[in-house]
Design an enzyme around this catalytic site. Structure first.
Site, mmCIF file in Angstrom:
data_model
loop_
_atom_site.group_PDB
_atom_site.id
_atom_site.type_symbol
_atom_site.label_atom_id
_atom_site.label_comp_id
_atom_site.label_asym_id
_atom_site.label_seq_id
_atom_site.Cartn_x
_atom_site.Cartn_y
_atom_site.Cartn_z
ATOM 1 N N HIS A 44 34.139 -7.654 41.913
ATOM 2 C CA HIS A 44 32.931 -7.701 41.091
ATOM 3 C C HIS A 44 33.008 -6.713 39.935
ATOM 4 O O HIS A 44 32.616 -7.035 38.802
ATOM 5 C CB HIS A 44 31.710 -7.417 41.978
ATOM 6 C CG HIS A 44 30.425 -7.340 41.229
ATOM 7 N ND1 HIS A 44 29.775 -6.148 40.984
ATOM 8 C CD2 HIS A 44 29.668 -8.308 40.647
ATOM 9 C CE1 HIS A 44 28.677 -6.385 40.299
ATOM 10 N NE2 HIS A 44 28.585 -7.678 40.079
ATOM 11 N N GLU A 83 22.682 -2.173 39.742
ATOM 12 C CA GLU A 83 22.614 -3.527 40.296
ATOM 13 C C GLU A 83 22.553 -3.492 41.823
ATOM 14 O O GLU A 83 21.779 -4.232 42.451
ATOM 15 C CB GLU A 83 23.826 -4.336 39.836
ATOM 16 C CG GLU A 83 23.800 -5.797 40.248
ATOM 17 C CD GLU A 83 25.006 -6.578 39.748
ATOM 18 O OE1 GLU A 83 25.063 -7.794 40.020
ATOM 19 O OE2 GLU A 83 25.891 -5.978 39.100
ATOM 20 N N GLU A 108 35.205 -8.109 37.268
ATOM 21 C CA GLU A 108 34.484 -9.134 36.493
ATOM 22 C C GLU A 108 33.645 -8.483 35.391
ATOM 23 O O GLU A 108 33.620 -8.944 34.249
ATOM 24 C CB GLU A 108 33.608 -9.948 37.438
ATOM 25 C CG GLU A 108 32.650 -10.908 36.745
ATOM 26 C CD GLU A 108 31.257 -10.828 37.326
ATOM 27 O OE1 GLU A 108 30.287 -10.682 36.533
ATOM 28 O OE2 GLU A 108 31.116 -10.935 38.556
ATOM 29 N N HIS A 109 32.959 -7.384 35.730
ATOM 30 C CA HIS A 109 32.158 -6.672 34.723
ATOM 31 C C HIS A 109 33.038 -6.085 33.631
ATOM 32 O O HIS A 109 32.752 -6.215 32.439
ATOM 33 C CB HIS A 109 31.367 -5.545 35.404
ATOM 34 C CG HIS A 109 30.054 -5.963 35.973
ATOM 35 N ND1 HIS A 109 28.845 -5.466 35.533
ATOM 36 C CD2 HIS A 109 29.745 -6.850 36.955
ATOM 37 C CE1 HIS A 109 27.861 -5.999 36.228
ATOM 38 N NE2 HIS A 109 28.373 -6.849 37.105
#
Length: 418
Positions: A47, A127, A50-51
């Site tokens: 993740h 997040e 991906e960022h």
């Protein structure tokens, strides 16, 4: 079908689904890596990668990446799942080359600038905090952990604050180099696109990704159990999970239809009995989550602390009823809902890109609509009842619950009801 496939010399598959009547195109890159490929110390790295892919390349800053796409009215995004990571751009048809260029750039030439990494680390921690403060979000992770303890599939896709706080630039570069391989990726375009021209763009732009990597994903093993958090909230959010089916299981389509009959819409059994007849919830639904080597079936509900004791026996009874009595009308209605949803999705370039990319990742080929429709037509009431019986005898209950739990029975008593 309007689907065409080419394979580049480096193994990258290029797939198009041409929709000549639209003015837009969605371009996506699917990578065969997600949180289920992570070792425990890497949890959250897929993740974070991906960022960070959007935070600058050798020739574009993070702002350049955003502005170049939005200057032409486009949209750029990505998401990480347990088995794949997807990057995509939605654009007008004349801007497709820009989309391919940007996607190829961020997936081959990201610099992982240390300053950007520290800023994005803070964003991801926020997040995670937001997810932890959202009961009807975090309860999914709790059920997943109960279903697959001490396995990658049971860990949160976002990772933990502790691990995210310690990932380094070297960690990102090493993970990307190891996992992002051309023959484990698919470049997909759906919309107003010419396949040959698109394949030529791909051959020109995707030149810095090698082929082949060793398989690193461990097969998942369903276990079951409970993950509970007693918390001062207005509602109890809970998920009841069961050992489900993989994408390749012969009962895959039967399981989908069963879920629709039980909790797939306002006419479903759970909605009618639990909400309409008894008023125990505002929201209740069931869903299937399949993987390449397993899956879960689950029911999510939010209810008051004084209603949860009544809710669970009602849910259990509705599930047991499905092993004894399913009508042809219910099955037909469920199949029609699924067929209509599938056909409506085909009107969107983004949905068609996602369906095609997922099919290539899971099955290694496009799955024609006619094949899916035929599989649904094969499901009947006998098959639905049989599958529910399989589900209830197939494994331990996975229970995730957060909120005021004073009305919730002990796990063993809850599990015994199913």
């Amino acid at each position: 079908m309007t689907v065409k496939i080419s394979t580049l010399d480096n193994g990258l598959r290029v797939v198009t689904d041409t929709m000549p009547h639209v003015e837009t195109v969605t371009v996506g890159v699917w990578t065969d890596v997600g949180s289920s490929h992570e070792h425990e110390h890497q949890n959250g790295l897929s993740h974070m990668l991906e960022h960070m892919a959007f935070k600058g390349t050798a020739r574009r800053s993070a702002r350049d990446i955003a502005e170049e796409v939005e200057n032409v009215g486009g949209y750029l995004n990505a998401y990480t799942s347990r088995e794949q990571t997807t990057y995509y751009a939605r654009l007008l048809k004349e801007d497709i080359e820009l989309g391919v260029d940007v996607l190829s750039d961020i997936l081959q030439h990201s610099t992982f600038d240390p300053n950007e990494l520290e800023r994005e680390r803070g964003v991801i921690i926020q997040e995670i905090g937001q997810a932890n403060d959202t009961p009807d979000d975090i309860v999914f992770d709790m059920m997943q952990e109960a279903a697959y303890p001490d396995q990658p599939a049971g860990r949160p896709i976002l990772g933990t604050i502790e691990r995210v706080s310690n990932f380094s630039r070297d960690d990102l570069q090493s993970y990307m180099s190891h996992h992002y391989k051309a023959d484990e990726m698919v470049l997909v375009a759906a919309g107003n696109v010419d396949h040959d021209r698109f394949a030529d763009m791909a051959a020109e732009k995707f030149t810095a990704i090698d082929r082949s990597r060793p398989g690193t994903k461990d097969e998942i093993t369903y276990s079951g159990g409970a993950r509970l958090e007693d918390k001062d909230l207005e509602q109890v959010n809970l998920i009841l999970g069961f050992d489900g089916v993989s994408f390749s299981d012969p009962d895959y389509y039967t399981a989908q239809v069963m879920s629709m009959v039980l909790g797939g819409g306002m006419s479903s059994r759970l909605f009618q009995e639990v909400r309409e007849n008894r008023g125990l919830v505002y929201s209740i639904y069931s869903f299937m989550q399949s993987y390449t080597d397993g899956g879960t079936f689950a029911i999510h509900a939010g209810t008051g602390p004084d209603q949860v004791a009544e809710l669970i026996p009602v849910v259990a009874e509705e599930m047991h009823k499905l092993t004894r009595d399913v009508s042809a009308d219910e099955v037909n209605r469920a199949c029609n809902q699924m067929k209509a949803g599938m056909m409506m999705a085909y009107e969107s370039t983004t949905n068609r890109m996602e369906q095609l990319g997922r099919q290539m990742m899971i099955h290694g080929r496009p799955v024609p609509r006619e094949e899916t429709l035929a599989k649904l037509d094969e499901v009947d009431a006998v098959a639905v009842a049989r599958y529910m019986d399989r589900l209830l005898t197939g494994g331990k209950l996975s229970l995730g619950a957060i909120g005021p739990l004073r009305g919730l029975e002990e796990y063993d008593r809850v599990a015994a009801r199913f």
